[in-house]
Write an enzyme that holds these catalytic residues in place. Structure first.
Site, short mmCIF file in Angstrom:
data_model
loop_
_atom_site.label_atom_id
_atom_site.label_comp_id
_atom_site.label_asym_id
_atom_site.label_seq_id
_atom_site.Cartn_x
_atom_site.Cartn_y
_atom_site.Cartn_z
N TYR A 4 -2.22 -0.76 10.37
CA TYR A 4 -2.38 -1.00 8.85
C TYR A 4 -1.13 -0.86 8.13
O TYR A 4 -0.50 -1.55 7.19
CB TYR A 4 -3.30 -0.21 8.30
CG TYR A 4 -3.54 -0.39 6.65
CD1 TYR A 4 -4.09 -1.70 6.18
CD2 TYR A 4 -2.95 0.70 5.93
CE1 TYR A 4 -4.22 -1.64 4.76
CE2 TYR A 4 -3.33 0.51 4.36
CZ TYR A 4 -3.92 -0.57 4.00
OH TYR A 4 -3.69 -0.63 2.68
N SER A 18 0.80 -1.20 -0.06
CA SER A 18 0.18 -0.08 -0.03
C SER A 18 0.94 1.33 -0.18
O SER A 18 2.01 1.16 0.22
CB SER A 18 -0.89 -0.06 1.23
OG SER A 18 -1.64 1.27 1.39
#
Length: 264
Positions: free
Chosen positions: A155, A142
């Site tokens: 995350y 990501s």
């Protein structure tokens, strides 16, 4: 690795980028084995495959269960005879809250799905992939894996771990026929918030959503990167811009994102 006539495993194929990856892979002549924890979503993906449905095999698997993932290997291989590549797409985000307010239950869930799920699938299929004339591993990290996003610290930590896991694996496999690609999507229009147990209704109505990369566009970029054996794939203008800024001045890039997040 060209995907035509190859067998690709896609995790999280029930929705979002995973579903688009499945549909675009079979459209390009690949056969796909896809897994998800949502049976209804998998069935919908199969229905959307239409005339190409025979090229898709679906399995209800929890990627955080290592034994289930390991037991999937011979079953998956038996479907089309081989597995030539895997795309570790399945993942969730955390609630948009600070680490101090995040429960350990939530922390462990994010780590188990994003990191251990990717690790279990990769390690389980790796011996078979090494035996193939050509193979490919694609891991979805990501933009948050190289750039800190306030309220997404855990995350981001899991996606940073996926980044280094993938890059390390690339170095270890450099003398083999297994290609390795790490993908850094920016904002992509998917239902990841809903799949993460969060309310995303407001975000879908936000006018800014129209400027966000679609799941279809993201899948196209990922498959193109896979077929050209790219080492790193950046998905979306935001990921490309922030990658450049972070390399130029990490502290300033982090401050920029922090300021932007306060407007959301």
């Amino acid at each position: 690795m060209k995907v035509e006539n190859k067998v690709i495993l896609v995790t999280g194929g029930g929705s979002g980028m995973g579903r688009e990856l499945v549909l675009q892979l079979i459209a390009k002549g690949a056969k796909v084995i896809t897994i998800d924890i949502n049976a209804a979503a998998l069935q919908e993906t199969l229905e959307l495959a239409g005339n190409n449905a025979s090229s898709v095999k679906t399995f209800l698997i929890d990627i955080t269960d290592r034994r289930s993932v390991e037991e999937l290997v011979p079953t998956a291989i038996s479907q089309f005879g081989v597995v030539d590549g895997i795309i570790n797409n399945a993942g969730i985000i955390q609630p948009f809250i600070k680490l101090n307010d995040l429960s350990f239950e939530t922390i462990e869930r994010v780590i188990n799905i994003n990191l251990y799920g990717t690790l279990y699938t990769t390690k389980a299929f790796l011996p078979h992939l090494i035996s193939r004339p050509e193979a490919h591993i694609v891991n979805i990290s990501s933009m948050g894996g190289f750039l800190p996003v306030p309220g997404q610290t855990i995350y981001g930590a899991t996606k940073a771990a996926v980044k280094l896991l993938t890059e390390g694996l690339n170095s270890e496999l450099k003398n083999t026929k297994v290609h390795v690609t790490v993908v850094f999507p920016g904002a992509v229009r998917t239902n990841i918030m809903g799949n993460s147990g969060l309310d995303n209704a407001a975000s879908m109505d936000d006018p800014r959503a129209a400027r966000i990369t679609s799941a279809q566009q993201a899948a196209q970029v990922i498959i193109r990167g896979m077929e050209s054996n790219q080492y790193r794939v950046l998905v979306g203008k935001d990921a490309k811009i922030m990658d450049f800024l972070y390399r130029l001045n990490p502290k300033a890039a982090a401050a920029f994102i922090s300021k932007r997040m306060k407007r959301v």
